[in-house]
Design an enzyme around this catalytic site. Structure first.
Site, PDB file in Angstrom:
ATOM      1  N   HIS A  83      55.173  38.713 -16.131  1.00 13.02           N
ATOM      2  CA  HIS A  83      54.649  38.377 -14.586  1.00 13.02           C
ATOM      3  C   HIS A  83      54.921  37.032 -14.127  1.00 13.02           C
ATOM      4  O   HIS A  83      54.738  36.082 -15.100  1.00 13.02           O
ATOM      5  CB  HIS A  83      53.228  38.740 -14.462  1.00 13.02           C
ATOM      6  CG  HIS A  83      52.643  38.276 -12.938  1.00 13.02           C
ATOM      7  ND1 HIS A  83      51.621  37.176 -13.175  1.00 13.02           N
ATOM      8  CD2 HIS A  83      52.732  38.631 -12.046  1.00 13.02           C
ATOM      9  CE1 HIS A  83      51.357  36.909 -11.679  1.00 13.02           C
ATOM     10  NE2 HIS A  83      52.020  37.670 -11.079  1.00 13.02           N
ATOM     11  N   SER A  84      55.662  36.665 -13.051  1.00 10.74           N
ATOM     12  CA  SER A  84      55.877  35.661 -12.287  1.00 10.74           C
ATOM     13  C   SER A  84      56.438  34.490 -13.499  1.00 10.74           C
ATOM     14  O   SER A  84      57.548  34.782 -13.831  1.00 10.74           O
ATOM     15  CB  SER A  84      54.401  34.685 -12.415  1.00 10.74           C
ATOM     16  OG  SER A  84      54.497  34.041 -11.417  1.00 10.74           O
TER      17      SER A  84
END
Length: 232
Positions: A81-82
């Site tokens: 994520h991210s």
């Protein structure tokens, strides 16, 4: 009688977070018969006491590589994520034979020598520089990642921890092996100001849209879990 094959998911959190952020995503995956690991990267989450100014992207890549090797994991669906988009791509580049596929959730993705500092819009770099103190980037407010419901804001902000600044400046090291691994990008929509969609399309990956703020693990965990189950 048909036996469902088990997939091993390794879910890697982004900046300021910890393995705790997958609290509502992991159970549906486990209920479907899959193994789910949610490591916390050095200096973050419950490992915040380990914070050092010299923690960089390479430190976090080593965290994931060590997990893959220690547990001798194979056929892994590696999810980032991210910020962890950079982490999981470099880890997969190091251990490509262990990774079945990559899934990047509203994530940064770079080529050899690139970093968040080189990929991010100028306003974001300026913001990071303006708030960094003693090698740490302070925790952003929950609404900045699309979390606005009061109970969720309280839960999130009580757990976020400062991010080592060097993780954003240290360039990724890639041999190119990662590009042979199937990858799909989950893009939160409506899109925010970061170029996650542009980066994914630049690599030619398949994409799927998820109606959620950037923190899909908090805002749309059931929907995210369903998308991940497609990778099993």
């Amino acid at each position: 009688m048909y036996l469902q094959s088990m997939t091993t998911f390794v879910l890697v959190h982004g900046a300021w977070y910890g393995g705790w952020c997958w609290r509502d995503v992991a159970p549906p995956l486990r209920a479907a018969g899959h193994e789910v690991l949610t490591p916390t990267l050095t200096g973050l989450g419950e490992r915040a006491s380990e914070f050092r100014e010299d923690i960089g992207l390479r430190t976090h890549v080593e965290n994931v590589v060590d997990l893959l090797r220690r547990a001798d994991l194979r056929d892994v669906v590696l999810v980032g994520h991210s910020y962890a988009g950079l982490v999981v791509r470099e880890a997969a580049d190091r251990e490509p034979e262990r990774i079945a596929r990559l899934t990047l959730v509203d994530a940064w993705a770079g080529r050899d020598g690139e970093s968040i500092d080189s990929l991010a819009p100028e306003f974001f770099r300026n913001w990071v520089e303006s708030i960094t103190t003693d090698g740490a980037i302070p925790v952003p407010p929950a609404p900045s990642v699309g979390v606005t419901e009061p109970d969720q804001v309280a839960w999130l902000e009580s757990r976020l921890t400062p991010q080592p600044r060097r993780t954003f400046s240290e360039p990724t090291r890639l041999t190119g092996a990662v590009e042979a691994i199937p990858c799909r990008a989950v893009l939160c929509t409506p899109p925010g100001p970061m170029p996650f969609g542009e980066l994914a399309r630049g690599f030619g990956w398949k994409t799927v849209e998820l109606e959620s703020g950037h923190d899909a693990m908090t805002g749309a965990p059931a929907q995210l879990a369903r998308i991940l189950l497609d990778d099993a």
